[in-house]
Design a protein around this motif. Structure first.
Motif, PDB file in Angstrom:
ATOM      1  N   THR A  20       0.798  -1.225   0.000  1.00 35.03           N
ATOM      2  CA  THR A  20       0.000   0.000   0.000  1.00 35.03           C
ATOM      3  C   THR A  20       0.830   1.274   0.000  1.00 35.03           C
ATOM      4  O   THR A  20       0.299   2.342  -0.261  1.00 35.03           O
ATOM      5  CB  THR A  20      -0.932   0.020   1.221  1.00 35.03           C
ATOM      6  OG1 THR A  20      -0.154   0.002   2.419  1.00 35.03           O
ATOM      7  CG2 THR A  20      -1.890  -1.134   1.207  1.00 35.03           C
ATOM      8  N   SER A  67       0.776   3.845  -2.887  1.00 30.72           N
ATOM      9  CA  SER A  67      -0.507   4.488  -3.183  1.00 30.72           C
ATOM     10  C   SER A  67      -0.819   5.597  -2.185  1.00 30.72           C
ATOM     11  O   SER A  67      -1.911   6.152  -2.198  1.00 30.72           O
ATOM     12  CB  SER A  67      -1.626   3.450  -3.196  1.00 30.72           C
ATOM     13  OG  SER A  67      -1.795   2.896  -1.916  1.00 30.72           O
ATOM     14  N   GLY A 115      -0.214   9.369  -5.098  1.00 28.46           N
ATOM     15  CA  GLY A 115      -0.076   7.923  -4.986  1.00 28.46           C
ATOM     16  C   GLY A 115      -0.437   7.222  -6.282  1.00 28.46           C
ATOM     17  O   GLY A 115      -1.265   7.695  -7.067  1.00 28.46           O
ATOM     18  N   LEU A 116       0.194   6.097  -6.498  1.00 31.63           N
ATOM     19  CA  LEU A 116      -0.044   5.319  -7.707  1.00 31.63           C
ATOM     20  C   LEU A 116      -1.247   4.407  -7.536  1.00 31.63           C
ATOM     21  O   LEU A 116      -1.507   3.908  -6.447  1.00 31.63           O
ATOM     22  CB  LEU A 116       1.193   4.479  -8.028  1.00 31.63           C
ATOM     23  CG  LEU A 116       2.492   5.252  -8.222  1.00 31.63           C
ATOM     24  CD1 LEU A 116       3.646   4.284  -8.384  1.00 31.63           C
ATOM     25  CD2 LEU A 116       2.390   6.183  -9.409  1.00 31.63           C
ATOM     26  N   ASN A 117      -1.962   4.192  -8.617  1.00 33.23           N
ATOM     27  CA  ASN A 117      -3.085   3.261  -8.599  1.00 33.23           C
ATOM     28  C   ASN A 117      -2.575   1.829  -8.592  1.00 33.23           C
ATOM     29  O   ASN A 117      -1.507   1.526  -9.120  1.00 33.23           O
ATOM     30  CB  ASN A 117      -3.983   3.462  -9.820  1.00 33.23           C
ATOM     31  CG  ASN A 117      -4.842   4.699  -9.705  1.00 33.23           C
ATOM     32  OD1 ASN A 117      -5.094   5.181  -8.605  1.00 33.23           O
ATOM     33  ND2 ASN A 117      -5.293   5.209 -10.821  1.00 33.23           N
ATOM     34  N   LYS A 118      -3.362   0.966  -7.999  1.00 33.03           N
ATOM     35  CA  LYS A 118      -3.061  -0.468  -7.976  1.00 33.03           C
ATOM     36  C   LYS A 118      -4.195  -1.199  -8.687  1.00 33.03           C
ATOM     37  O   LYS A 118      -5.352  -0.808  -8.587  1.00 33.03           O
ATOM     38  CB  LYS A 118      -2.999  -0.995  -6.540  1.00 33.03           C
ATOM     39  CG  LYS A 118      -1.978  -0.327  -5.672  1.00 33.03           C
ATOM     40  CD  LYS A 118      -0.652  -0.943  -5.873  1.00 33.03           C
ATOM     41  CE  LYS A 118       0.306  -0.383  -4.834  1.00 33.03           C
ATOM     42  NZ  LYS A 118       1.622  -0.309  -5.311  1.00 33.03           N
ATOM     43  N   HIS A 154      -6.287   3.702  -5.733  1.00 33.92           N
ATOM     44  CA  HIS A 154      -5.146   4.016  -4.872  1.00 33.92           C
ATOM     45  C   HIS A 154      -5.606   4.158  -3.423  1.00 33.92           C
ATOM     46  O   HIS A 154      -4.848   4.569  -2.571  1.00 33.92           O
ATOM     47  CB  HIS A 154      -4.385   5.261  -5.360  1.00 33.92           C
ATOM     48  CG  HIS A 154      -5.091   6.556  -5.129  1.00 33.92           C
ATOM     49  ND1 HIS A 154      -5.976   7.080  -6.015  1.00 33.92           N
ATOM     50  CD2 HIS A 154      -5.036   7.420  -4.107  1.00 33.92           C
ATOM     51  CE1 HIS A 154      -6.442   8.212  -5.555  1.00 33.92           C
ATOM     52  NE2 HIS A 154      -5.883   8.445  -4.382  1.00 33.92           N
ATOM     53  N   ASN A 207      -4.104   3.700   5.135  1.00 32.57           N
ATOM     54  CA  ASN A 207      -2.754   3.565   4.594  1.00 32.57           C
ATOM     55  C   ASN A 207      -1.721   4.080   5.587  1.00 32.57           C
ATOM     56  O   ASN A 207      -0.679   3.466   5.801  1.00 32.57           O
ATOM     57  CB  ASN A 207      -2.638   4.322   3.270  1.00 32.57           C
ATOM     58  CG  ASN A 207      -1.476   3.831   2.427  1.00 32.57           C
ATOM     59  OD1 ASN A 207      -0.652   3.052   2.865  1.00 32.57           O
ATOM     60  ND2 ASN A 207      -1.425   4.306   1.209  1.00 32.57           N
TER      61      ASN A 207
END
Length: 170
Positions: free
Chosen positions: A39, A42, A47-50, A63, A98
């Motif tokens: 996590t 993100s 933050g980056l998408n997952k 994210h 997070n």
């Protein structure tokens, strides 16, 4: 004669000087650190998408750590404890899942270093309790103000102005 006979088991398969870590605490810490790594990227506004595919085959692109953790089927007991704590924070506060995972993983990472230096778990816990007490003292000493009535618009304007000013500076 006996000094030429090697030990049976894992040590006999390793090079001289190598050792095996069988400390369950260190294995639990490693599992929690790996959960945080999932996590961590993100986190925040950038933050980056997952992409997460759940057990039903449904694809999620997000994210939001709460969604990521909800869709993962965590089996490890220590990592699952982290997931449950982040869900509790999410339900109580509405956000922060997070941050909860990352903060816990950092505390555990520091505990791992202390454990490898030979400190006992009880000593590490006591150290964290002392640090918590000191942190609360520092926070109480640095309070700028407090709100008595959350329904009072004038009283609420002060912290709102501080929050907006802080966002404008960043």
């Amino acid at each position: 004669m006996s000094k030429f006979i090697k030990q049976a088991g894992m040590p006999s398969m390793l090079k001289d000087g190598a050792s095996v870590q069988n400390d369950p605490m260190l294995k639990n810490i490693q599992a929690c650190k790996e959960m945080a790594q999932v996590t961590k990227t993100s986190f925040g506004p950038f933050g980056l998408n997952k992409m997460v595919v759940n057990h039903l085959g449904k694809l999620f692109v997000t994210h939001d750590a709460a969604v990521i953790l909800r869709e993962l089927e965590v089996q490890h007991p220590a990592a699952n404890l982290l997931v449950m704590s982040s869900k509790a924070i999410e339900e109580e506060v509405g956000d922060g899942s997070n941050y909860t995972i990352m903060f816990a993983a950092e505390l555990l990472s520091e505990a791992e270093g202390l454990r490898k230096k030979g400190l006992k778990p009880a000593e590490i816990i006591r150290g964290y309790q002392v640090a918590l007490k000191k942190a609360l003292e520092v926070l109480k000493a640095n309070i700028l103000g407090s709100i008595k009535d959350h329904r009072n618009a004038e009283e609420m304007m002060v912290p709102i102005k501080w929050a907006i000013a802080f966002q404008a500076v960043r």
